[in-house]
Each structure stands twice: as structure tokens, then as C-alpha cells.
Design a protein around this motif. Sequence first.
Motif, PDB file in Angstrom:
ATOM      1  N   SER A  44      32.395  41.480  42.969  1.00  0.00           N
ATOM      2  CA  SER A  44      31.706  41.508  41.502  1.00  0.00           C
ATOM      3  C   SER A  44      33.040  42.440  40.655  1.00  0.00           C
ATOM      4  CB  SER A  44      30.652  42.490  41.938  1.00  0.00           C
ATOM      5  OG  SER A  44      30.983  43.696  42.265  1.00  0.00           O
ATOM      6  N   VAL A  45      33.924  42.553  41.328  1.00  0.00           N
ATOM      7  CA  VAL A  45      35.047  43.394  40.422  1.00  0.00           C
ATOM      8  C   VAL A  45      36.186  42.474  39.818  1.00  0.00           C
ATOM      9  CG1 VAL A  45      34.405  45.765  41.492  1.00  0.00           C
ATOM     10  CG2 VAL A  45      36.191  44.080  42.317  1.00  0.00           C
ATOM     11  N   GLU A  46      35.922  41.324  40.224  1.00  0.00           N
ATOM     12  CA  GLU A  46      36.861  40.158  39.958  1.00  0.00           C
ATOM     13  C   GLU A  46      36.969  40.046  38.326  1.00  0.00           C
ATOM     14  OE1 GLU A  46      35.578  36.430  41.338  1.00  0.00           O
ATOM     15  OE2 GLU A  46      36.669  36.489  43.303  1.00  0.00           O
ATOM     16  N   LYS A  47      36.051  40.274  37.566  1.00  0.00           N
ATOM     17  CA  LYS A  47      36.008  40.237  36.094  1.00  0.00           C
ATOM     18  C   LYS A  47      37.025  41.337  35.695  1.00  0.00           C
ATOM     19  CE  LYS A  47      33.316  40.147  31.619  1.00  0.00           C
ATOM     20  NZ  LYS A  47      32.028  40.184  31.093  1.00  0.00           N
ATOM     21  N   GLU A  48      36.855  42.599  36.116  1.00  0.00           N
ATOM     22  CA  GLU A  48      37.348  43.943  35.871  1.00  0.00           C
ATOM     23  C   GLU A  48      38.887  43.747  36.155  1.00  0.00           C
ATOM     24  OE1 GLU A  48      37.328  48.796  37.163  1.00  0.00           O
ATOM     25  OE2 GLU A  48      35.648  47.176  37.703  1.00  0.00           O
ATOM     26  N   LEU A  49      39.343  43.281  37.342  1.00  0.00           N
ATOM     27  CA  LEU A  49      40.675  42.974  37.548  1.00  0.00           C
ATOM     28  C   LEU A  49      41.401  42.103  36.725  1.00  0.00           C
ATOM     29  CD1 LEU A  49      42.953  43.692  39.589  1.00  0.00           C
ATOM     30  CD2 LEU A  49      42.223  41.580  41.072  1.00  0.00           C
ATOM     31  N   LYS A  50      40.854  40.996  36.359  1.00  0.00           N
ATOM     32  CA  LYS A  50      41.024  39.988  35.322  1.00  0.00           C
ATOM     33  C   LYS A  50      41.670  40.632  34.180  1.00  0.00           C
ATOM     34  CE  LYS A  50      40.854  35.319  33.440  1.00  0.00           C
ATOM     35  NZ  LYS A  50      40.752  35.758  32.062  1.00  0.00           N
ATOM     36  N   ASP A  60      45.336  48.790  41.451  1.00  0.00           N
ATOM     37  CA  ASP A  60      45.494  48.577  42.932  1.00  0.00           C
ATOM     38  C   ASP A  60      44.225  49.252  43.450  1.00  0.00           C
ATOM     39  OD1 ASP A  60      48.158  48.353  42.682  1.00  0.00           O
ATOM     40  OD2 ASP A  60      48.919  50.373  42.740  1.00  0.00           O
ATOM     41  N   ARG A  61      43.691  50.087  42.740  1.00  0.00           N
ATOM     42  CA  ARG A  61      42.269  50.650  43.377  1.00  0.00           C
ATOM     43  C   ARG A  61      41.247  49.325  43.412  1.00  0.00           C
ATOM     44  NH1 ARG A  61      41.604  54.249  40.148  1.00  0.00           N
ATOM     45  NH2 ARG A  61      39.932  53.791  38.782  1.00  0.00           N
ATOM     46  N   VAL A  62      41.106  48.429  42.274  1.00  0.00           N
ATOM     47  CA  VAL A  62      40.179  47.554  42.033  1.00  0.00           C
ATOM     48  C   VAL A  62      40.521  46.479  43.050  1.00  0.00           C
ATOM     49  CG1 VAL A  62      39.073  45.607  40.760  1.00  0.00           C
ATOM     50  CG2 VAL A  62      39.715  48.143  39.820  1.00  0.00           C
ATOM     51  N   THR A  63      41.858  46.201  43.391  1.00  0.00           N
ATOM     52  CA  THR A  63      42.292  45.016  44.175  1.00  0.00           C
ATOM     53  C   THR A  63      41.715  45.582  45.664  1.00  0.00           C
ATOM     54  OG1 THR A  63      44.206  44.950  42.912  1.00  0.00           O
ATOM     55  CG2 THR A  63      44.243  44.079  45.051  1.00  0.00           C
TER      56      THR A  63
END
Length: 363
Positions: free
Chosen positions: A154-160, A143-146
Amino acid sequence: MKLGIVGLPNVGKSTLFNVLTNSQAEAGNYLSRSANPNLGMVKVPDDRLVFLAKLNNSEKTIPAFIEFVDIPGLVQGASKGEGAGNKFLTHIREVDAIVHVVRCFEDTNVIHVNDTLDAENDVDIVNMELIFADIEIVERRIDRVTKILKGDKSVEKELKLLQELLQVLNDGKSARTITYTPDEEALIEESPLLSRKKTIYAANMDESDIAAMAENANYKKLCEIAKSENAEIIPVCAKLEAELNELDETEKTAFMLDLGIKESGLDKLIKSSYNLLGLISYLTTGPKETRAWTIRQGLRAPQAAGKIHSDFERGFIRAETVAFNDLLECGSEKAAKERGFYRLEGKDYVICDGDVILFRFNV
């Protein structure tokens, strides 16, 4: 560095802890107990110290120690607060690795929390409570990363990565079953996941089953679980270990010989726990003392020297070292030096387990 002893109630955790630490933690036939853990320091068995102490006629011998935490029995629903579950999970969160004690013995005099002995089901109950707790953590982080993603791609990889992890957890698999790249490791480590902690399974068995483990159906189930998680399994009889603990060394050796046991399950468990934490020992020896010093794997010589005293690290010059096995083969320091086994190592030398070292320094 701490190891948490976990498991359902009445599996033998506190009995095992008492033998490990020579303490008197409360142990009994009950399904409800205090949420307060017991702490104890445990000596790491190391036969190398015996040889070195005899070689130098050392006045004293000091082994390595690790800390064990006896965490009260986890119950189904702990992740939702059942049985003081939040406190139990907090205690697990604070340890570095887990010794999961699983009951593999039949005894009508010892209550089973689910009435029926089933090692696979028992393991699932504990593991699922850790997984449920992790799901909450990962969902909050997603939820936070979204929200961050809306303004920072830049946080797309982390979310995936988090979404893939959540899927594994929702499938009922522990986070430790996943293999990560170094970059992924760094991202995952930001969340303290319980089901990702390294684990050893301790199969608590009857004395009669120790010599015939392959015939114990619950032990076989536990072996399959450990294999699927690439975890180690150590067979142990807590009741037998308690009896052995009451004997002197001569009586203990004779008793183990009669049972056909070369090394106690307790010693195996301690050594494996030490390795699980990523720890090794380097050794120092002389007339005053022979000692094992605990360091993390991969530590360089100056930092290892700093374990003895900060001056050793600050003024490090070199390390005069020999591998224990080479010294053992030669039988004496003089013979080892004559055969060229002693080396002078500098600041970049990475310490190996069993290195016998004399540090040179100047401050």
C-alpha cells in the motif's frame, strides 16, 4: 504563527527586524554572529480600524499582530554544520513561513560574505542549504518506506512520490516549486521540509533605487527567481525604513510624499507576510474598543467567535455581520442596515476578511 527572516550575513536582516519590531537586536558589519534568534511581535497595518474607531468613538484600537523571528545569517555549508548551521536550520524548521532578505544594494562599507554582490548567487546559497537538508530527510524516509514495502504494497504510491520529490531536490529545485494533489499534500506534510515553506523575497535596496527599481540589475534577477517559484517579491530599503521610523506620522507622510512613495515597503511586507501565513482579520467595534481578530482562512463563525472567548463558541447563536467595504460605502451602521447590507449568519458561515461582526450567544 511565526515568520522567519533569513538570508546571508550583512544583507540587512537585523536592521529590518529592528524597524519591524521597534527593538534593538544586534546589527553590524560582520560575518559571524550568535546562533540565537531574536523574536518580536509586529503590528499589522489596517486602515479599516481607523474608520471603525472613529465611527464608534472607540476608547482604544487593537490591531492584529504577527511574530517575526530574526534568524542569524545562514552561511554556505550550514547543512553540514558550518557556522552553527544545524542550529540555524532548526530555527528555520520552527517557523511557519520565510521572509528571505536579499541584498540588492552596493556599499563598500558593508562587507559582502562572498566579496561580490550577486543576488542570484546569494539566493542559491540559502536555498541550496535548505534543499541539502531536505535531501537527507527524504532519503531517510525513502529507506524506511522501502523496508515497509516488502510486507505492505500500500506504500507504493508514497515511495513513488518521494522518489520524484528527491529527483526535484537533486536537480537543485525547492520542494515548494512542485504542485501536489490533496492526497499527495497529506503524504508530503508528514516530512517537515525546509524548502517547501512559503516564501516572500524582500529585496533590500538603496533609497535611490526604490524609485527606479527596474534599473537595478540584482532586483531584476530576484524578480525572475520569485516568478519561477510563484513567490512574492517586496522591494524595501531597510535603511530608509529605519529613518522613517524615527518620524511622527505627519513628518513620515510628508517625507514619503517627497520620495513619491504611497505605502512604505515595510507595511507591504507585513501585510504580505500576514497573507502568506493564510491569516485574515475579522473586526469588532464599539465605544470601548475597535479590534482586529486574527484567524485562519476558512474558519467558521462559531470557531471565530471562540477567539474572543470560549463561551462565545460554546453558546453561539448567530453572527450579525456586514462587509467592511459595504459599511464604508454607506458611512454609518444605520445606513448600512437600511440598505440591507447587514446579515444574520449561522454556524456554517465561513468568515471573510474584513467582516465586521457582532456575535450573539447564550450560555
